[in-house]
Design an enzyme around this catalytic site. Structure first.
Site, PDB file in Angstrom:
ATOM      1  N   GLU A   1       0.792  -1.239   0.000  1.00 19.25           N
ATOM      2  CA  GLU A   1       0.000   0.000   0.000  1.00 19.25           C
ATOM      3  C   GLU A   1       0.825   1.290   0.000  1.00 19.25           C
ATOM      4  O   GLU A   1       0.571   2.200   0.782  1.00 19.25           O
ATOM      5  CB  GLU A   1      -0.962  -0.014   1.200  1.00 19.25           C
ATOM      6  CG  GLU A   1      -1.887  -1.223   1.193  1.00 19.25           C
ATOM      7  CD  GLU A   1      -2.803  -1.291   2.403  1.00 19.25           C
ATOM      8  OE1 GLU A   1      -2.745  -0.406   3.267  1.00 19.25           O
ATOM      9  OE2 GLU A   1      -3.575  -2.263   2.493  1.00 19.25           O
TER      10      GLU A   1
ATOM     11  N   ASN B   1       2.075  -5.208  -3.188  1.00 14.99           N
ATOM     12  CA  ASN B   1       0.664  -5.498  -2.902  1.00 14.99           C
ATOM     13  C   ASN B   1      -0.091  -4.197  -2.612  1.00 14.99           C
ATOM     14  O   ASN B   1       0.387  -3.348  -1.850  1.00 14.99           O
ATOM     15  CB  ASN B   1       0.611  -6.408  -1.658  1.00 14.99           C
ATOM     16  CG  ASN B   1      -0.754  -7.001  -1.385  1.00 14.99           C
ATOM     17  OD1 ASN B   1      -1.365  -7.597  -2.262  1.00 14.99           O
ATOM     18  ND2 ASN B   1      -1.242  -6.840  -0.164  1.00 14.99           N
TER      19      ASN B   1
ATOM     20  N   HIS C   1     -10.571  -5.691  -2.506  1.00 10.36           N
ATOM     21  CA  HIS C   1     -11.639  -5.470  -1.522  1.00 10.36           C
ATOM     22  C   HIS C   1     -12.749  -4.689  -2.226  1.00 10.36           C
ATOM     23  O   HIS C   1     -12.605  -3.495  -2.493  1.00 10.36           O
ATOM     24  CB  HIS C   1     -11.117  -4.646  -0.338  1.00 10.36           C
ATOM     25  CG  HIS C   1     -10.084  -5.360   0.473  1.00 10.36           C
ATOM     26  ND1 HIS C   1     -10.360  -6.496   1.195  1.00 10.36           N
ATOM     27  CD2 HIS C   1      -8.768  -5.104   0.681  1.00 10.36           C
ATOM     28  CE1 HIS C   1      -9.267  -6.899   1.811  1.00 10.36           C
ATOM     29  NE2 HIS C   1      -8.280  -6.086   1.521  1.00 10.36           N
TER      30      HIS C   1
ATOM     31  N   GLU D   1      -6.404 -10.533  -1.314  1.00 12.90           N
ATOM     32  CA  GLU D   1      -7.237 -10.303  -0.121  1.00 12.90           C
ATOM     33  C   GLU D   1      -8.708 -10.203  -0.516  1.00 12.90           C
ATOM     34  O   GLU D   1      -9.458  -9.365  -0.004  1.00 12.90           O
ATOM     35  CB  GLU D   1      -6.803  -9.002   0.589  1.00 12.90           C
ATOM     36  CG  GLU D   1      -5.336  -8.979   0.956  1.00 12.90           C
ATOM     37  CD  GLU D   1      -4.908  -7.712   1.690  1.00 12.90           C
ATOM     38  OE1 GLU D   1      -5.766  -6.940   2.152  1.00 12.90           O
ATOM     39  OE2 GLU D   1      -3.684  -7.497   1.795  1.00 12.90           O
TER      40      GLU D   1
ATOM     41  N   ASP E   1     -12.434  -9.958  -1.010  1.00 15.45           N
ATOM     42  CA  ASP E   1     -13.743 -10.008  -0.353  1.00 15.45           C
ATOM     43  C   ASP E   1     -14.660  -9.040  -1.091  1.00 15.45           C
ATOM     44  O   ASP E   1     -14.205  -8.046  -1.662  1.00 15.45           O
ATOM     45  CB  ASP E   1     -13.687  -9.747   1.164  1.00 15.45           C
ATOM     46  CG  ASP E   1     -12.991  -8.466   1.576  1.00 15.45           C
ATOM     47  OD1 ASP E   1     -12.771  -7.585   0.719  1.00 15.45           O
ATOM     48  OD2 ASP E   1     -12.666  -8.323   2.769  1.00 15.45           O
TER      49      ASP E   1
HETATM   50  O1  9MR Z   1      -7.839  -7.984   8.362  1.00 14.66           O
HETATM   51  C1  9MR Z   1      -6.890  -7.188   9.041  1.00 14.66           C
HETATM   52  C2  9MR Z   1      -7.501  -6.681  10.335  1.00 14.66           C
HETATM   53  O2  9MR Z   1      -7.672  -7.754  11.243  1.00 14.66           O
HETATM   54  C3  9MR Z   1      -6.596  -5.632  10.965  1.00 14.66           C
HETATM   55  O3  9MR Z   1      -7.246  -5.057  12.084  1.00 14.66           O
HETATM   56  C4  9MR Z   1      -6.261  -4.566   9.937  1.00 14.66           C
HETATM   57  C5  9MR Z   1      -5.330  -3.535  10.510  1.00 14.66           C
HETATM   58  O4  9MR Z   1      -4.849  -2.656   9.549  1.00 14.66           O
HETATM   59  O5  9MR Z   1      -5.649  -5.169   8.810  1.00 14.66           O
HETATM   60  C6  9MR Z   1      -6.517  -6.032   8.149  1.00 14.66           C
HETATM   61  O6  9MR Z   1      -5.919  -6.535   6.973  1.00 14.66           O
HETATM   62  C7  9MR Z   1      -5.575  -5.562   6.000  1.00 14.66           C
HETATM   63  C8  9MR Z   1      -4.356  -6.078   5.266  1.00 14.66           C
HETATM   64  O7  9MR Z   1      -3.321  -6.348   6.171  1.00 14.66           O
HETATM   65  C9  9MR Z   1      -3.879  -5.073   4.220  1.00 14.66           C
HETATM   66  N1  9MR Z   1      -4.940  -4.700   3.324  1.00 14.66           N
HETATM   67  C10 9MR Z   1      -6.199  -4.289   3.954  1.00 14.66           C
HETATM   68  C11 9MR Z   1      -6.658  -5.358   4.938  1.00 14.66           C
HETATM   69  C12 9MR Z   1      -8.022  -4.991   5.501  1.00 14.66           C
HETATM   70  O8  9MR Z   1      -7.958  -3.839   6.246  1.00 14.66           O
END
Ligand code: 9MR
Length: 347
Positions: free
Chosen positions: A159, A201, A238, A267, A269
């Site tokens: 990111e 990513n 997402h 990722e 969803d």
């Molecule tokens: O799913 C993850 C969630 O449990 C955490 O609280 C969050 C914190 O930033 O991160 C989520 O996963 C993220 C991933 O690491 C990077 N892309 C976005 C995902 C969803 O927020």
């Protein structure tokens, strides 16, 4: 021979043997991949999920994960705050638990994520300049070395581009150490684990015309031309009604693949329910199958209730662990053998 061919032969053989239509149908159904992992593997792809180590005692959760998925990402356990809570003091306990579960069940692992502006430990958040650059590189080196040989692919940098529509880098303490921080992280990861595939990513990189997509593309093209070690690009994927699967999704994946990198949906969803959600999941799956270098799909959690945005019910299993329409849609596409055009996936 893929499942389609095998199904055809099984069906023909059954007919020739005079077993009759019913028996042939039964054999045909048996031959199709009956799980996401199996059906994807028949297409030369993986199908994965994110797991949270705190849920590894939930047998419904682990039963589904074991049955359906072949690639595991630690949802949070391999991030910077988890693995280096104090500077120079590494804690791999939670990440190791995920990796041990995965390898113990015959799964592969995607590493997530070595360098990111978010989920930095407190000590790192307050650092800047060359001290931060060194700390980041040391982190990449130590964590990639610890997991060397156990990780199929790493999200080396996560990111790093902004959403402001001008294709610029995201402002962060890491970015302020100099524009070359991303390639420095990739070089360090390659030196630490020469066999892992190294990925960039990001999210909101799904539409080919989005300036953010174009900016990531330009970076990957530049890295490839200068020999910066990058092997793959992860598309988080997402989606929701405000950010639907774009019409040109297949084009996006293909353009990146044409740079000589693998592409992976990392990722996935999609908020929603019923047929419209199922249709979008099919479109994403079709788009991946239509791109030779799209090596796999990971959904970001097992059941809707496991999701980081549970209220959007964005996953393939409901809160009771039952298969949703979206599950059956994905499995059908994986078993279909004839990839369609991902461009047909609109919301
Ligand atoms: O799913 C993850 C969630 O449990 C955490 O609280 C969050 C914190 O930033 O991160 C989520 O996963 C993220 C991933 O690491 C990077 N892309 C976005 C995902 C969803 O927020």
């Amino acid at each position: 021979m893929n499942r389609t061919t095998r199904r055809w032969r099984v069906t023909m053989g059954a007919t020739v043997a005079g077993l009759g239509l019913l028996a042939a149908t039964a054999l045909s159904a048996q031959a199709a991949g009956s799980t996401l992992h199996e059906a994807a593997a028949d297409q030369g792809r993986y199908f994965g999920t994110a797991l949270a180590q705190g849920k590894l005692n939930d047998t419904q959760y682990t039963t589904i994960a074991d049955r359906e998925f072949g690639m595991i990402t630690a949802e949070n356990e391999m991030k910077m705050d988890a693995t280096e809570p104090q500077q120079g003091v590494f804690d791999y306990s939670a990440g190791d638990r995920i990796v041990d579960w995965a390898t113990g069940h015959g799964k592969q692992v995607r590493g997530h994520a070595l360098a990111w502006h978010s989920q930095q430990p407190g000590w790192m958040q307050s650092m800047e300049g060359s001290a931060l650059r060194q700390a980041m590189l040391n982190h990449v080196t130590q964590v990639a070395t610890h997991y060397r040989g156990k990780v199929y692919a790493w999200d080396v940098v996560n990111e790093a581009f902004s959403d402001n529509g001008d294709g610029s880098r995201r402002d962060s303490n890491l970015q302020r150490t100099g524009n070359d921080w991303i390639e420095a992280a990739f070089e360090a990861a390659r030196a630490a684990d020469p066999d892992a595939k190294l990925c960039y990513n990001d999210y909101n990189t799904d539409s080919w015309t989005n300036p953010k997509t174009q900016a990531v593309y330009a970076m990957v093209k530049d890295f490839r031309s200068r020999g910066v070690p990058i092997d793959c690009v992860g598309f988080q994927a997402h989606f929701n009604s405000g950010n639907p699967v774009p019409n040109n999704y297949h084009e996006t994946l293909q353009r990146f693949a044409d740079l000589g990198v693998d592409v992976q949906i990392t990722e996935l969803d999609i908020e929603g329910s019923g047929g419209s959600q199922a249709e979008q999941f099919s479109g994403v799956t079709q788009a991946c199958l239509a791109v030779e270098r799209c090596t796999g799909i990971t959904v970001w959690g097992v059941r809707d209730t496991d999701s980081w945005r549970a209220s959007g019910t964005p996953l393939l299993f409901d809160g009771n662990g039952q298969k949703k329409a979206a599950y059956h849609a994905v499995l059908d596409v994986l078993n279909g053998g004839e990839p369609g055009d991902g461009g047909s996936a609109t919301s």
